[in-house]
Design a protein around this motif. Structure first.
Motif, PDB file in Angstrom:
ATOM      1  N   MET A 151      40.555  48.647  31.293  1.00 18.61           N
ATOM      2  CA  MET A 151      40.915  49.930  31.404  1.00 18.61           C
ATOM      3  C   MET A 151      41.778  50.419  32.711  1.00 18.61           C
ATOM      4  O   MET A 151      41.163  49.904  33.886  1.00 18.61           O
ATOM      5  N   VAL A 152      42.600  51.182  32.597  1.00 12.53           N
ATOM      6  CA  VAL A 152      43.556  51.474  34.129  1.00 12.53           C
ATOM      7  C   VAL A 152      42.535  52.508  34.786  1.00 12.53           C
ATOM      8  O   VAL A 152      41.950  53.414  33.971  1.00 12.53           O
ATOM      9  N   GLU A 199      40.319  55.796  33.048  1.00 10.02           N
ATOM     10  CA  GLU A 199      39.092  55.963  33.885  1.00 10.02           C
ATOM     11  C   GLU A 199      39.849  56.362  35.134  1.00 10.02           C
ATOM     12  O   GLU A 199      40.523  56.155  35.870  1.00 10.02           O
ATOM     13  N   VAL A 200      39.025  57.672  35.562  1.00 14.67           N
ATOM     14  CA  VAL A 200      39.297  58.630  36.538  1.00 14.67           C
ATOM     15  C   VAL A 200      38.278  58.728  37.607  1.00 14.67           C
ATOM     16  O   VAL A 200      37.314  59.089  37.173  1.00 14.67           O
ATOM     17  N   TYR A 201      38.502  58.309  39.045  1.00 16.37           N
ATOM     18  CA  TYR A 201      37.682  58.713  39.947  1.00 16.37           C
ATOM     19  C   TYR A 201      38.401  59.868  40.644  1.00 16.37           C
ATOM     20  O   TYR A 201      39.373  59.709  41.519  1.00 16.37           O
ATOM     21  N   TRP A 202      37.679  61.293  40.441  1.00 17.26           N
ATOM     22  CA  TRP A 202      38.098  62.384  40.929  1.00 17.26           C
ATOM     23  C   TRP A 202      37.366  62.487  42.387  1.00 17.26           C
ATOM     24  O   TRP A 202      36.215  62.800  42.386  1.00 17.26           O
ATOM     25  N   ASP A 235      43.891  51.140  40.141  1.00 15.72           N
ATOM     26  CA  ASP A 235      45.324  50.500  39.471  1.00 15.72           C
ATOM     27  C   ASP A 235      46.294  51.609  40.083  1.00 15.72           C
ATOM     28  O   ASP A 235      47.664  51.256  40.013  1.00 15.72           O
ATOM     29  N   ILE A 236      46.046  52.877  40.321  1.00 10.81           N
ATOM     30  CA  ILE A 236      47.132  53.802  40.666  1.00 10.81           C
ATOM     31  C   ILE A 236      46.424  55.046  41.193  1.00 10.81           C
ATOM     32  O   ILE A 236      45.366  55.255  41.204  1.00 10.81           O
ATOM     33  N   ALA A 237      47.022  55.694  42.367  1.00  8.86           N
ATOM     34  CA  ALA A 237      46.580  56.919  43.125  1.00  8.86           C
ATOM     35  C   ALA A 237      47.377  58.091  42.676  1.00  8.86           C
ATOM     36  O   ALA A 237      48.526  57.951  42.843  1.00  8.86           O
ATOM     37  N   ARG A 239      46.974  48.007  27.219  1.00 11.85           N
ATOM     38  CA  ARG A 239      46.535  48.852  28.583  1.00 11.85           C
ATOM     39  C   ARG A 239      45.241  49.239  28.442  1.00 11.85           C
ATOM     40  O   ARG A 239      44.760  49.580  29.363  1.00 11.85           O
ATOM     41  N   HIS A 240      44.790  49.428  27.251  1.00  9.68           N
ATOM     42  CA  HIS A 240      43.298  50.031  26.977  1.00  9.68           C
ATOM     43  C   HIS A 240      42.626  48.925  26.204  1.00  9.68           C
ATOM     44  O   HIS A 240      41.996  49.319  25.340  1.00  9.68           O
ATOM     45  N   LEU A 241      42.599  47.923  26.632  1.00  6.20           N
ATOM     46  CA  LEU A 241      41.932  46.875  25.978  1.00  6.20           C
ATOM     47  C   LEU A 241      40.504  47.078  25.825  1.00  6.20           C
ATOM     48  O   LEU A 241      39.807  47.299  26.660  1.00  6.20           O
ATOM     49  N   ASN A 242      39.893  46.618  24.844  1.00  4.31           N
ATOM     50  CA  ASN A 242      38.340  46.789  24.441  1.00  4.31           C
ATOM     51  C   ASN A 242      38.137  48.029  24.364  1.00  4.31           C
ATOM     52  O   ASN A 242      36.774  48.586  24.059  1.00  4.31           O
ATOM     53  N   GLN A 243      38.920  49.082  24.456  1.00  2.00           N
ATOM     54  CA  GLN A 243      38.554  50.751  24.346  1.00  2.00           C
ATOM     55  C   GLN A 243      38.678  51.057  22.912  1.00  2.00           C
ATOM     56  O   GLN A 243      39.862  51.024  22.398  1.00  2.00           O
TER      57      GLN A 243
END
Length: 222
Positions: free
Chosen positions: A1-2, A27-30, A45-47, A162-166
């Motif tokens: 998951m990204v 998945e978002v870290y806010w 993976d990205i900001a 890009r969303h493997l296993n989800q």
């Protein structure tokens, strides 16, 4: 998951963006400031950074992130539209999006940056398929042939990878690939998945690669 590291101090905007991106399968870290950002950088993976933040501003935080992890794509968000601000942001960041913005535009820019910064080619073994992640070449290991996809089939399969296993809902898939709101009863997604299965499955009537999760949507599981 990204995994997305998202820094925004305004609760309404932050909650709206976080919820929208999570619905799209990220998945978002806010965080509301850059104080603890360095803890999340190694796994991100990205900001996505707002410019106006308490303490260090987004420009300073972004520069630190790039110094720590040069291959981390950084997207700046700001209500500041002056050319000077954009030039400062783009002197180190990879994209600059001004507020207000539409969620579909943010999602599209995220996908562009993820493709641009995709790591070295990896090969995923999915049942009888070998999938080269960098250019999404699909090889049927049973006969060594390469499977050719059309444009939308390619985009759809790329979204699954890009969303493997989800487990992805029809709404997530349609909005993520077509960039439009899914309308209940629309058969477009179902038709494209059927044609995609005819190309990649050993037995399209009993699919193993693209699983149907009854009542929810679909999943590609490693």
């Amino acid at each position: 998951m990204v995994r997305i590291l998202y820094i925004e101090d305004e609760s309404d905007i932050g909650s709206w963006v976080k919820n929208d991106l999570e619905e799209r399968g990220y998945e978002v870290y806010w965080l509301k400031s850059g104080e603890d950002a360095e803890k999340y950088v190694p796994e991100a993976d990205i900001a996505i950074l707002d410019v106006m933040l308490p303490g260090l501003d987004g420009f300073s935080i972004g520069k630190r992130m790039k110094k720590e992890k040069s291959d981390l794509p950084v997207l700046m968000l700001s209500a500041r539209t002056a050319v000077e601000d954009k030039l400062e942001g783009l002197s180190f960041a990879d994209d600059y999006l001004t507020k207000p913005f539409q969620p579909d535009e943010l999602a599209a820019r995220i996908e562009v940056l993820l493709r641009r910064f995709q790591k070295n080619d990896q090969v995923l073994e999915l049942h009888h398929l070998s999938v080269h992640t960098k250019d999404l070449r699909i090889i049927n290991r049973d006969n060594g042939s390469e499977i050719q996809l059309t444009g939308k089939q390619y985009q759809l399969f790329q979204y699954f990878i890009r969303h493997l296993n989800q487990i992805l809902t029809k709404e997530q898939l349609y909005e993520g690939v077509w960039g439009e709101q899914y309308l209940e009863g629309d058969k477009t997604l179902m038709v494209h998945i059927r044609y995609l299965r005819e190309k990649i499955e050993k037995n399209p009537s009993r699919p193993k690669v693209i699983e149907t999760i009854r009542g929810i949507g679909y999943r590609v599981k490693r």
